[in-house]
Scaffold this motif. Structure first.
Motif, PDB file in Angstrom:
ATOM      1  N   ALA A   1       0.852  -1.187   0.000  1.00  0.00           N
ATOM      2  CA  ALA A   1       0.000   0.000   0.000  1.00  0.00           C
ATOM      3  C   ALA A   1       0.887   1.236   0.000  1.00  0.00           C
ATOM      4  N   VAL A   2       0.637   2.144  -0.915  1.00  0.00           N
ATOM      5  CA  VAL A   2       1.369   3.400  -0.932  1.00  0.00           C
ATOM      6  C   VAL A   2       0.385   4.538  -0.697  1.00  0.00           C
ATOM      7  N   ARG A   3       0.857   5.537   0.033  1.00  0.00           N
ATOM      8  CA  ARG A   3      -0.002   6.679   0.330  1.00  0.00           C
ATOM      9  C   ARG A   3       0.145   7.727  -0.760  1.00  0.00           C
ATOM     10  N   SER A   4      -0.986   8.193  -1.232  1.00  0.00           N
ATOM     11  CA  SER A   4      -0.991   9.275  -2.198  1.00  0.00           C
ATOM     12  C   SER A   4      -1.950  10.347  -1.697  1.00  0.00           C
ATOM     13  N   GLN A   5      -2.075  11.430  -2.443  1.00  0.00           N
ATOM     14  CA  GLN A   5      -2.951  12.517  -2.029  1.00  0.00           C
ATOM     15  C   GLN A   5      -3.464  13.267  -3.248  1.00  0.00           C
ATOM     16  N   ALA A   6      -4.571  13.928  -3.049  1.00  0.00           N
ATOM     17  CA  ALA A   6      -5.171  14.751  -4.098  1.00  0.00           C
ATOM     18  C   ALA A   6      -5.978  15.840  -3.412  1.00  0.00           C
ATOM     19  N   CYS A   7      -6.510  16.753  -4.209  1.00  0.00           N
ATOM     20  CA  CYS A   7      -7.338  17.817  -3.646  1.00  0.00           C
ATOM     21  C   CYS A   7      -8.323  18.287  -4.694  1.00  0.00           C
ATOM     22  N   ARG A   8      -9.326  19.008  -4.222  1.00  0.00           N
ATOM     23  CA  ARG A   8     -10.219  19.711  -5.145  1.00  0.00           C
ATOM     24  C   ARG A   8     -10.030  21.196  -4.920  1.00  0.00           C
ATOM     25  N   THR A   9     -10.195  21.939  -5.987  1.00  0.00           N
ATOM     26  CA  THR A   9      -9.973  23.378  -5.895  1.00  0.00           C
ATOM     27  C   THR A   9     -11.299  24.135  -5.864  1.00  0.00           C
TER      28      THR A   9
ATOM     29  N   ALA B   1      -9.791  23.689  -1.860  1.00  0.00           N
ATOM     30  CA  ALA B   1     -11.033  23.687  -1.090  1.00  0.00           C
ATOM     31  C   ALA B   1     -11.114  22.482  -0.148  1.00  0.00           C
ATOM     32  N   GLU B   2     -10.503  21.367  -0.552  1.00  0.00           N
ATOM     33  CA  GLU B   2     -10.522  20.152   0.261  1.00  0.00           C
ATOM     34  C   GLU B   2      -9.370  19.280  -0.193  1.00  0.00           C
ATOM     35  N   SER B   3      -8.734  18.603   0.745  1.00  0.00           N
ATOM     36  CA  SER B   3      -7.639  17.699   0.406  1.00  0.00           C
ATOM     37  C   SER B   3      -7.836  16.373   1.125  1.00  0.00           C
ATOM     38  N   TRP B   4      -7.242  15.329   0.602  1.00  0.00           N
ATOM     39  CA  TRP B   4      -7.395  14.013   1.203  1.00  0.00           C
ATOM     40  C   TRP B   4      -6.230  13.113   0.819  1.00  0.00           C
ATOM     41  N   GLY B   5      -6.024  12.092   1.624  1.00  0.00           N
ATOM     42  CA  GLY B   5      -5.052  11.062   1.330  1.00  0.00           C
ATOM     43  C   GLY B   5      -5.749   9.761   1.003  1.00  0.00           C
ATOM     44  N   GLY B   6      -5.020   8.834   0.426  1.00  0.00           N
ATOM     45  CA  GLY B   6      -5.576   7.528   0.092  1.00  0.00           C
ATOM     46  C   GLY B   6      -4.478   6.493   0.033  1.00  0.00           C
ATOM     47  N   MET B   7      -4.847   5.235   0.206  1.00  0.00           N
ATOM     48  CA  MET B   7      -3.893   4.133   0.160  1.00  0.00           C
ATOM     49  C   MET B   7      -4.140   3.314  -1.100  1.00  0.00           C
ATOM     50  N   ILE B   8      -3.110   3.235  -1.934  1.00  0.00           N
ATOM     51  CA  ILE B   8      -3.207   2.589  -3.238  1.00  0.00           C
ATOM     52  C   ILE B   8      -2.590   1.197  -3.155  1.00  0.00           C
TER      53      ILE B   8
END
Length: 433
Positions: free
Chosen positions: A227-235, A355-362
């Protein structure tokens, strides 16, 4: 949980473990083929990576090994999106990977040549054509790779909508209920044990994403998946510069229904060191080398966390019950850099903000290609995992192939590239030690 838990059925033809894009679509296809299906989700439908991804449904840039399955998956996306009728942001909005220099353009051209046999509508754009596509005239990019038929959708809307339709067509969807293990009779699967009891069945599909390795290790099956941690966001809302996905070194964008953009960065991941990383280290070396310039490798509390080393019996609380939803903290400094890069690359975005950010496990495999195969030592238990960060688009294809293999029907594509046995580091306790 907004709804009371669905009753646990005493039996089903097939139990699907995992309420992400793979599990939901596999369950839906099986129900349409006449099977009685129970879908188990330990937390909420699509609460992990299936709602945290970028929302791209692309053929462009795929490993050629995956392309036949992705082409089928694109067809299924159009079919399923048409069937639900919900507004999920789905459409042929295209994918465009811009090139910052001649080396990047050569890489885009090399991929196009590798995919030539599949007769895609992908083509290389000149600098002038790229500017015209993006509504600019500054020649910031030397060219681009463009696939008009590629699609996008809103992940947080699409998979729950699929699950609702699957339930309407007969799938028993059970949220807040973790699978703990399996039962066997005569060496074959005969039931799935949950925290609320056992569901008798003759077959099951494990589509648990990053949790799949943890579940299988407890059965004595050791698959090469980390599992690798990544991140993304919405603007915040911004002018439209392109209706689909725009890939670029440093920042990739996808236009959202709410008028903003989902923002991410390719290969900007953190490999969390857990015990399995040592077991499969040599198998993962090529992947780590390829990602070394942008990936981070960390050892810390996750070594002992829910995706680390754990063993339990079927009457004990599992890591999946202790952590219902993986919700890792994103790398905020990285996200800020991604936003600044996006603004430099696309000045028309203006003064957008996160506006919002989050992490996830791939769930990543060494070759970044899914595993779709029957579990060694437990006939009747099928694995559909390892989608390696691009599973949203290919998910329905993976769900369909897994369901067809379970049923013993002619598969939509050659299943050999997705066999578990392709990995030399794979081991299960039935093997010679």
């Amino acid at each position: 949980m907004t709804n009371p838990p669905a009753p646990l059925p005493a039996s089903a033809d097939v139990v699907v473990i995992g309420g992400g894009i793979v599990g939901v679509t596999a369950a839906w296809f099986l129900a349409r083929d006449g099977f009685k299906v129970a879908l188990l989700e330990k937390g909420r439908i699509a609460a992990e990576q299936s709602s945290r991804n970028w929302g791209w449904i692309r053929k462009q840039g795929r490993d050629p090994i995956e392309l036949p399955l992705m082409i089928e998956s694109a067809r299924l996306w159009e079919q399923l999106a048409g069937d639900i009728g919900d507004e999920i942001g789905f459409g042929r909005h295209s994918t465009t990977y811009v090139a910052m220099n001649d080396d990047e353009l050569a890489e885009r051209a090399a991929w196009l040549e590798s995919a030539r046999d599949y007769q895609l509508d992908t083509r290389l754009l000149t600098a002038a054509e790229t500017d015209e596509l993006l509504g600019r005239d500054d020649r910031r990019f030397v060219g681009a790779l463009h696939t008009p038929s590629d699609m996008t959708a809103e992940p947080s809307l699409a998979v729950p909508a699929f699950a609702r339709q699957a339930a309407a067509e007969g799938v028993t969807v059970i949220e807040g209920c973790a699978a703990r293990g399996v039962e066997t009779t005569g060496g074959r699967l005969s039931g799935v044990v949950t925290e609320r009891g056992t569901i008798a069945c003759s077959a099951a599909i494990l589509g648990g994403g990053a949790w799949s390795r943890t579940f299988l290790e407890n059965l004595g099956v050791f698959i090469p998946q980390l599992a690798v941690r990544s991140q993304a966001c919405r603007t915040t809302p911004a002018p439209e510069i392109h209706p689909g996905g725009i890939g670029a070194t440093g920042a990739s964008l996808r236009r959202r229904l709410d008028g903003g953009y989902t923002l991410g960065r390719t290969n900007a991941s953190t490999f969390q060191i857990v015990p399995a990383a040592f077991r499969h280290f040599l198998t993962f070396v090529p992947t780590l080398w390829h990602r070394w310039g942008m990936a981070k490798i960390r050892i810390g509390p996750d070594f002992f966390g829910p995706l680390g080393h754990a063993r339990w019996t079927n009457d004990q609380v599992t890591p999946m019950e202790k952590v219902r939803i993986l919700d890792p903290e994103p790398d905020h400094a990285l996200l800020a850099d991604m936003l600044a890069t996006a603004k430099r690359l696309h000045p028309k975005l203006g003064d957008i903000r996160i506006a919002e950010s989050w992490g996830g496990m791939i769930d990543v495999t060494p070759d970044e290609v899914p595993i779709i195969d029957e579990t060694p030592g437990t006939p009747g238990l099928w694995i559909a995992t390892g989608l390696s960060g691009h599973g949203f688009g290919i998910g329905p294809g993976v769900g369909r192939l897994a369901s067809q293999r379970l049923m013993g029907r002619t598969p939509v594509v050659d299943p050999d590239p997705f066999r578990l046995s392709r990995f030399s580091s794979f081991r299960h306790l039935g093997d010679a030690q």
